[in-house]
Design a protein around this motif. Sequence first.
Motif, PDB file in Angstrom:
ATOM      1  N   PHE A 205       0.836  -1.202   0.000  1.00 54.04           N
ATOM      2  CA  PHE A 205       0.000   0.000   0.000  1.00 54.04           C
ATOM      3  C   PHE A 205       0.874   1.256   0.000  1.00 54.04           C
ATOM      4  O   PHE A 205       0.558   2.244  -0.675  1.00 54.04           O
ATOM      5  N   GLU A 206       1.973   1.221   0.733  1.00 53.37           N
ATOM      6  CA  GLU A 206       2.878   2.377   0.755  1.00 53.37           C
ATOM      7  C   GLU A 206       3.429   2.642  -0.640  1.00 53.37           C
ATOM      8  O   GLU A 206       3.556   3.810  -1.058  1.00 53.37           O
ATOM      9  N   GLY A 207       3.764   1.600  -1.387  1.00 48.94           N
ATOM     10  CA  GLY A 207       4.254   1.778  -2.748  1.00 48.94           C
ATOM     11  C   GLY A 207       3.187   2.353  -3.660  1.00 48.94           C
ATOM     12  O   GLY A 207       3.468   3.218  -4.504  1.00 48.94           O
ATOM     13  N   TYR A 208       1.959   1.882  -3.501  1.00 46.73           N
ATOM     14  CA  TYR A 208       0.813   2.405  -4.262  1.00 46.73           C
ATOM     15  C   TYR A 208       0.642   3.894  -4.006  1.00 46.73           C
ATOM     16  O   TYR A 208       0.560   4.709  -4.946  1.00 46.73           O
ATOM     17  N   ALA A 209       0.623   4.277  -2.719  1.00 44.12           N
ATOM     18  CA  ALA A 209       0.417   5.684  -2.373  1.00 44.12           C
ATOM     19  C   ALA A 209       1.574   6.553  -2.854  1.00 44.12           C
ATOM     20  O   ALA A 209       1.375   7.678  -3.344  1.00 44.12           O
ATOM     21  N   ALA A 210       2.791   6.048  -2.749  1.00 40.58           N
ATOM     22  CA  ALA A 210       3.965   6.820  -3.165  1.00 40.58           C
ATOM     23  C   ALA A 210       3.927   7.113  -4.659  1.00 40.58           C
ATOM     24  O   ALA A 210       4.276   8.216  -5.102  1.00 40.58           O
ATOM     25  N   ALA A 211       3.518   6.141  -5.454  1.00 43.23           N
ATOM     26  CA  ALA A 211       3.442   6.348  -6.905  1.00 43.23           C
ATOM     27  C   ALA A 211       2.407   7.406  -7.247  1.00 43.23           C
ATOM     28  O   ALA A 211       2.625   8.250  -8.142  1.00 43.23           O
ATOM     29  N   LEU A 212       1.270   7.394  -6.548  1.00 44.99           N
ATOM     30  CA  LEU A 212       0.236   8.406  -6.806  1.00 44.99           C
ATOM     31  C   LEU A 212       0.745   9.798  -6.468  1.00 44.99           C
ATOM     32  O   LEU A 212       0.582  10.749  -7.255  1.00 44.99           O
ATOM     33  N   VAL A 213       1.351   9.937  -5.294  1.00 47.78           N
ATOM     34  CA  VAL A 213       1.837  11.255  -4.862  1.00 47.78           C
ATOM     35  C   VAL A 213       2.900  11.772  -5.818  1.00 47.78           C
ATOM     36  O   VAL A 213       2.920  12.948  -6.196  1.00 47.78           O
ATOM     37  N   GLU A 214       3.814  10.898  -6.237  1.00 45.02           N
ATOM     38  CA  GLU A 214       4.883  11.292  -7.157  1.00 45.02           C
ATOM     39  C   GLU A 214       4.311  11.802  -8.481  1.00 45.02           C
ATOM     40  O   GLU A 214       4.876  12.710  -9.112  1.00 45.02           O
ATOM     41  N   ALA A 215       3.160  11.243  -8.881  1.00 53.07           N
ATOM     42  CA  ALA A 215       2.528  11.651 -10.143  1.00 53.07           C
ATOM     43  C   ALA A 215       1.578  12.830  -9.960  1.00 53.07           C
ATOM     44  O   ALA A 215       0.920  13.251 -10.913  1.00 53.07           O
ATOM     45  N   GLY A 216       1.497  13.353  -8.738  1.00 55.37           N
ATOM     46  CA  GLY A 216       0.603  14.487  -8.477  1.00 55.37           C
ATOM     47  C   GLY A 216      -0.853  14.085  -8.349  1.00 55.37           C
ATOM     48  O   GLY A 216      -1.748  14.925  -8.483  1.00 55.37           O
ATOM     49  N   LEU A 217      -1.111  12.805  -8.070  1.00 56.23           N
ATOM     50  CA  LEU A 217      -2.476  12.312  -7.916  1.00 56.23           C
ATOM     51  C   LEU A 217      -2.809  12.197  -6.434  1.00 56.23           C
ATOM     52  O   LEU A 217      -1.951  11.845  -5.618  1.00 56.23           O
ATOM     53  N   VAL A 218      -4.058  12.481  -6.099  1.00 49.59           N
ATOM     54  CA  VAL A 218      -4.487  12.437  -4.704  1.00 49.59           C
ATOM     55  C   VAL A 218      -5.123  11.082  -4.415  1.00 49.59           C
ATOM     56  O   VAL A 218      -6.107  10.707  -5.054  1.00 49.59           O
ATOM     57  N   PRO A 219      -4.573  10.302  -3.455  1.00 51.01           N
ATOM     58  CA  PRO A 219      -5.189   9.015  -3.099  1.00 51.01           C
ATOM     59  C   PRO A 219      -6.619   9.237  -2.593  1.00 51.01           C
ATOM     60  O   PRO A 219      -6.865  10.116  -1.770  1.00 51.01           O
ATOM     61  N   SER A 220      -7.551   8.474  -3.097  1.00 44.65           N
ATOM     62  CA  SER A 220      -8.962   8.620  -2.722  1.00 44.65           C
ATOM     63  C   SER A 220      -9.395   7.407  -1.893  1.00 44.65           C
ATOM     64  O   SER A 220      -9.251   6.266  -2.342  1.00 44.65           O
ATOM     65  N   PRO A 221      -9.943   7.631  -0.687  1.00 43.08           N
ATOM     66  CA  PRO A 221     -10.361   6.512   0.167  1.00 43.08           C
ATOM     67  C   PRO A 221     -11.368   5.584  -0.509  1.00 43.08           C
ATOM     68  O   PRO A 221     -11.367   4.379  -0.246  1.00 43.08           O
ATOM     69  N   GLU A 222     -12.219   6.121  -1.382  1.00 44.11           N
ATOM     70  CA  GLU A 222     -13.235   5.277  -2.005  1.00 44.11           C
ATOM     71  C   GLU A 222     -12.633   4.275  -2.993  1.00 44.11           C
ATOM     72  O   GLU A 222     -13.280   3.291  -3.365  1.00 44.11           O
ATOM     73  N   LEU A 223     -11.376   4.507  -3.390  1.00 48.41           N
ATOM     74  CA  LEU A 223     -10.712   3.594  -4.310  1.00 48.41           C
ATOM     75  C   LEU A 223      -9.918   2.495  -3.594  1.00 48.41           C
ATOM     76  O   LEU A 223      -9.393   1.590  -4.237  1.00 48.41           O
ATOM     77  N   VAL A 224      -9.835   2.585  -2.279  1.00 42.82           N
ATOM     78  CA  VAL A 224      -9.086   1.605  -1.496  1.00 42.82           C
ATOM     79  C   VAL A 224     -10.062   0.591  -0.922  1.00 42.82           C
ATOM     80  O   VAL A 224     -10.949   0.929  -0.145  1.00 42.82           O
ATOM     81  N   ARG A 225      -9.911  -0.661  -1.310  1.00 42.43           N
ATOM     82  CA  ARG A 225     -10.822  -1.714  -0.894  1.00 42.43           C
ATOM     83  C   ARG A 225     -10.065  -2.783  -0.097  1.00 42.43           C
ATOM     84  O   ARG A 225      -9.269  -3.532  -0.642  1.00 42.43           O
ATOM     85  N   GLU A 226     -10.298  -2.795   1.214  1.00 42.70           N
ATOM     86  CA  GLU A 226      -9.667  -3.803   2.064  1.00 42.70           C
ATOM     87  C   GLU A 226     -10.308  -5.166   1.832  1.00 42.70           C
ATOM     88  O   GLU A 226     -11.493  -5.259   1.506  1.00 42.70           O
ATOM     89  N   THR A 227      -9.515  -6.198   2.009  1.00 44.50           N
ATOM     90  CA  THR A 227     -10.018  -7.566   1.863  1.00 44.50           C
ATOM     91  C   THR A 227      -9.494  -8.414   3.022  1.00 44.50           C
ATOM     92  O   THR A 227      -8.419  -8.148   3.564  1.00 44.50           O
TER      93      THR A 227
END
Length: 343
Positions: A205-227
């Motif tokens: 998850f940290e890698g996912y979030a880091a890639a978004l931030v680096e690209a200037g994208l804002v992580p959205s809670p509605e797109l995160v689905r725990e399993t």
Amino acid sequence: MTVERQPATLRDVARLAGVSPATVSNVMQNRPRVAAETRRRVREAARALQYEPNPLARSLRSGRTGTVALITPGLRNSFFAELASELIRAAGAYDLRVSVEVLDGDRHREESTLTGVWTSYADGILYIPQELNGHEIDYVLASRAGRRPPVVLLGERGADAACPQVTYRNRDASRAAVETLIAGGARRIAAIGPHERPGSATPRFEGYAAALVEAGLVPSPELVRETTTWHRSAGMEAVRDLLADGVEFDAVFGFNDMIALGALAALANAGVRVPHDVQVVGFDDVDEATYSVPGLTTVDPGKAAAADLALGLLDSLLRGDDVPEQGHVSPDFTVVVRDSTRT
């Protein structure tokens, strides 16, 4: 009258190869400090004579059984099945056989396997923890009665245990996977698989979030689905929920290939085109990822190299070499691009 041929002995091999019986023994046990040419002559002589070492005699002489215990969460999960196959292959290079115990999420079995008679007969233990954390692993191993075989851990569970460990570059690899989606034009990327249990989920998850931030994208809670599991059903259910909730997304990062394959099935059932409408990337590069439709872009975390590293560590422990108790080594990863992404 048929005369039964007597099996070749170690001395027969030594005589044909022109070396001492001790040298033949060293070669058969894959010990170092034998010249390559000598090793070749001994192995050729052994093949010519159809020589088979006597495992019982060797065990009595050396105090070793030539067997390694592999403790794994399961074999129905393709990643663990393929990793077990790689570990068996790597063990063969050290003339070791592998005996397998499957945990299937049973904490009591995990504890009793680590302390029981079954592992007492093994020269060493390759252990992929499932329920126990590092401090619990240390406590359980310390409670063993009698001999404790050397232990090498694989994976992120048990990271604080006082055992050498082969880990994966989960954060960096996940970041690279998500960057592949972004390079293909994705801007709203669903992450399927986070959970709070220790292990691979957090660094992925940290890698996912880091890639978004680096690209200037804002992580959205509605797109995160725990399993709660990392099975195909979890990926299928998460995508169905995203579609039912009306959440806009143009890519899916499954935290393992099983999740990603379930996501592919749900998208196909809903008439969503991959990768035209939604890109999908997984993690683990299991064999099935090659043959899915479309082929699944994924991360090869380095299963084969991890197996080689694990057996190398275990061999060093068995030979008495100095190996740091909490030393971690990691193989390189590769993003394997197939048809489920646009890059």
